[in-house]
Design a protein around this motif. Structure first.
Motif, PDB file in Angstrom:
ATOM      1  N   LYS A  93     -19.326   0.118   2.435  1.00  0.00           N
ATOM      2  CA  LYS A  93     -17.942   0.178   1.967  1.00  0.00           C
ATOM      3  C   LYS A  93     -17.903   0.540   0.484  1.00  0.00           C
ATOM      4  CE  LYS A  93     -13.773  -2.714   2.026  1.00  0.00           C
ATOM      5  NZ  LYS A  93     -13.031  -1.995   3.064  1.00  0.00           N
ATOM      6  N   TYR A 128      -7.694   3.234  -6.804  1.00  0.00           N
ATOM      7  CA  TYR A 128      -8.001   2.870  -5.424  1.00  0.00           C
ATOM      8  C   TYR A 128      -7.487   1.454  -5.212  1.00  0.00           C
ATOM      9  CZ  TYR A 128     -10.487   1.329  -1.245  1.00  0.00           C
ATOM     10  OH  TYR A 128     -10.779   0.832   0.003  1.00  0.00           O
ATOM     11  N   SER A 133       0.833  -1.203   0.000  1.00  0.00           N
ATOM     12  CA  SER A 133       0.000   0.000   0.000  1.00  0.00           C
ATOM     13  C   SER A 133       0.867   1.253   0.000  1.00  0.00           C
ATOM     14  CB  SER A 133      -0.955   0.005   1.200  1.00  0.00           C
ATOM     15  OG  SER A 133      -0.264   0.221   2.416  1.00  0.00           O
ATOM     16  N   ILE A 168     -15.951   3.750  -1.217  1.00  0.00           N
ATOM     17  CA  ILE A 168     -14.945   3.611  -2.289  1.00  0.00           C
ATOM     18  C   ILE A 168     -15.313   4.487  -3.471  1.00  0.00           C
ATOM     19  CG2 ILE A 168     -13.967   2.004  -3.977  1.00  0.00           C
ATOM     20  CD1 ILE A 168     -14.201  -0.187  -1.839  1.00  0.00           C
ATOM     21  N   GLU A 212      -6.785  -1.539  -2.149  1.00  0.00           N
ATOM     22  CA  GLU A 212      -6.972  -1.982  -0.759  1.00  0.00           C
ATOM     23  C   GLU A 212      -6.154  -3.240  -0.546  1.00  0.00           C
ATOM     24  OE1 GLU A 212     -10.642  -3.292   2.157  1.00  0.00           O
ATOM     25  OE2 GLU A 212     -10.929  -1.642   0.734  1.00  0.00           O
ATOM     26  N   GLU A 258      -5.737  -1.157   5.940  1.00  0.00           N
ATOM     27  CA  GLU A 258      -6.884  -1.690   6.676  1.00  0.00           C
ATOM     28  C   GLU A 258      -7.830  -0.526   6.967  1.00  0.00           C
ATOM     29  OE1 GLU A 258      -5.455  -3.795  10.084  1.00  0.00           O
ATOM     30  OE2 GLU A 258      -4.510  -5.378   8.885  1.00  0.00           O
ATOM     31  N   PRO A 259      -8.642  -0.152   5.985  1.00  0.00           N
ATOM     32  CA  PRO A 259      -9.498   1.031   6.120  1.00  0.00           C
ATOM     33  C   PRO A 259     -10.704   0.775   7.012  1.00  0.00           C
ATOM     34  CG  PRO A 259      -9.979  -0.083   4.074  1.00  0.00           C
ATOM     35  CD  PRO A 259      -8.811  -0.829   4.697  1.00  0.00           C
ATOM     36  N   LYS A 284      -5.187   2.052   0.671  1.00  0.00           N
ATOM     37  CA  LYS A 284      -5.654   1.720   2.015  1.00  0.00           C
ATOM     38  C   LYS A 284      -5.146   0.331   2.405  1.00  0.00           C
ATOM     39  CE  LYS A 284      -8.309   5.390   2.585  1.00  0.00           C
ATOM     40  NZ  LYS A 284      -8.084   6.365   3.665  1.00  0.00           N
ATOM     41  N   SER A 334     -13.090  -2.667   7.361  1.00  0.00           N
ATOM     42  CA  SER A 334     -12.072  -3.553   6.787  1.00  0.00           C
ATOM     43  C   SER A 334     -12.595  -4.958   6.512  1.00  0.00           C
ATOM     44  CB  SER A 334     -10.869  -3.640   7.727  1.00  0.00           C
ATOM     45  OG  SER A 334     -11.236  -4.289   8.937  1.00  0.00           O
TER      46      SER A 334
END
Length: 274
Positions: free
Chosen positions: A61, A73, A18, A65, A75, A33-34, A31, A37
């Protein structure tokens, strides 16, 4: 906006990846661990087959996003394979996938030292702050499989804690390969062997080129925080013995994937073959 999710076990370089995206990709939201998660109860729901509850949790979520105004983006966390991979690809069918693979002996040993448990945690700290109660009234660690998954039932062996972590790795790799087949994502998929590929400029440039991602700089900036374990990860002869014993007692259908790419191209791939 390109969406990228990472297929990986914990302790496989997800945090560092990340950071690499954040430092190298223009207009990137990276991200690790947004918020939302998808650890904890979604993992329990997945092993129950309760995808609808995961889908409901993921709906917020998805909205978060979509609000980002970015080129990319990404994750990077191991909740993806443990709980929400299917609903993520339902929501974003054009999503790209990065697969981080690391020697399972090292993955399990690093988790073993944290300490990470499958099933009910033995650590009081984790029991107090990092667990949830399932519908069976048992307590489970937020970040791991439950131990109720079918693979644990199919292995005729009294598993040690280290072997349970190895089984978790095998299960997640099977989920990764199943995901590629189910959603026909081979053309949207890039595999990296960690940690070596994460420090290889040629490999990183190849990955960014594969996805058609514009970089901020001509050269890769290798800068970022690595989630370093407090105890160095050293694989012992006993660890290897436990893996050999586990493979001998694991049904062949869980091991078939290890005869194909990307596993047959890494030095440790043969450890997973009977």
């Amino acid at each position: 906006m390109m969406k990228i999710f990472v297929m990986a076990s914990g302790r496989s370089g997800t945090k560092y990846l990340s950071e690499l995206f954040q430092h190298n990709v223009g207009r990137c939201v990276a991200k690790h661990e947004p918020y939302l998660s998808m650890f904890g109860k979604p993992i329990y729901w997945y092993q129950q087959g309760d995808i609808e509850r995961i889908r409901q949790r993921f709906s917020l979520k998805k909205k978060l996003i979509k609000r980002y105004r970015a080129q990319v983006y990404i994750e990077t966390n191991h909740a993806f394979l443990k709980s929400f991979s299917d609903v993520a690809l339902e929501a974003f069918p054009d999503a790209k996938l990065i697969h981080l693979i690391r020697n399972p002996l090292e993955v399990a040993k690093s988790q073993y030292h944290r300490p990470v448990w499958i099933g009910e945690p033995d650590s009081l700290w984790f029991r107090l702050f990092h667990t949830y109660v399932g519908e069976d009234n048992k307590r489970y660690l937020d970040w791991t499989l439950t131990g109720n998954e079918q693979i644990f039932k199919d292995i005729s062996l009294n598993l040690t804690r280290y072997q349970q972590l190895l089984v978790q790795w095998i299960e997640l790799e099977n989920r990764a390969m199943h995901l590629l087949e189910t959603y026909h994502k081979h053309c949207d998929y890039f595999a990296l062997e960690t940690p070596k590929d994460l420090n290889n400029e040629e490999k990183m440039l190849e990955m960014f080129s594969f996805f058609g991602i514009t970089l901020k700089h001509h050269d890769i900036v290798f800068q970022g925080k690595k989630n370093i374990a407090k105890i160095p990860t050293r694989v012992t002869t006993w660890d290897k013995h436990q893996l050999h014993e586990l493979i001998d007692h694991t049904p062949a259908r869980y091991l078939e994937i290890f005869h194909q790419n990307p596993y047959n191209s890494v030095a440790w791939g043969e450890l997973l073959q009977k």
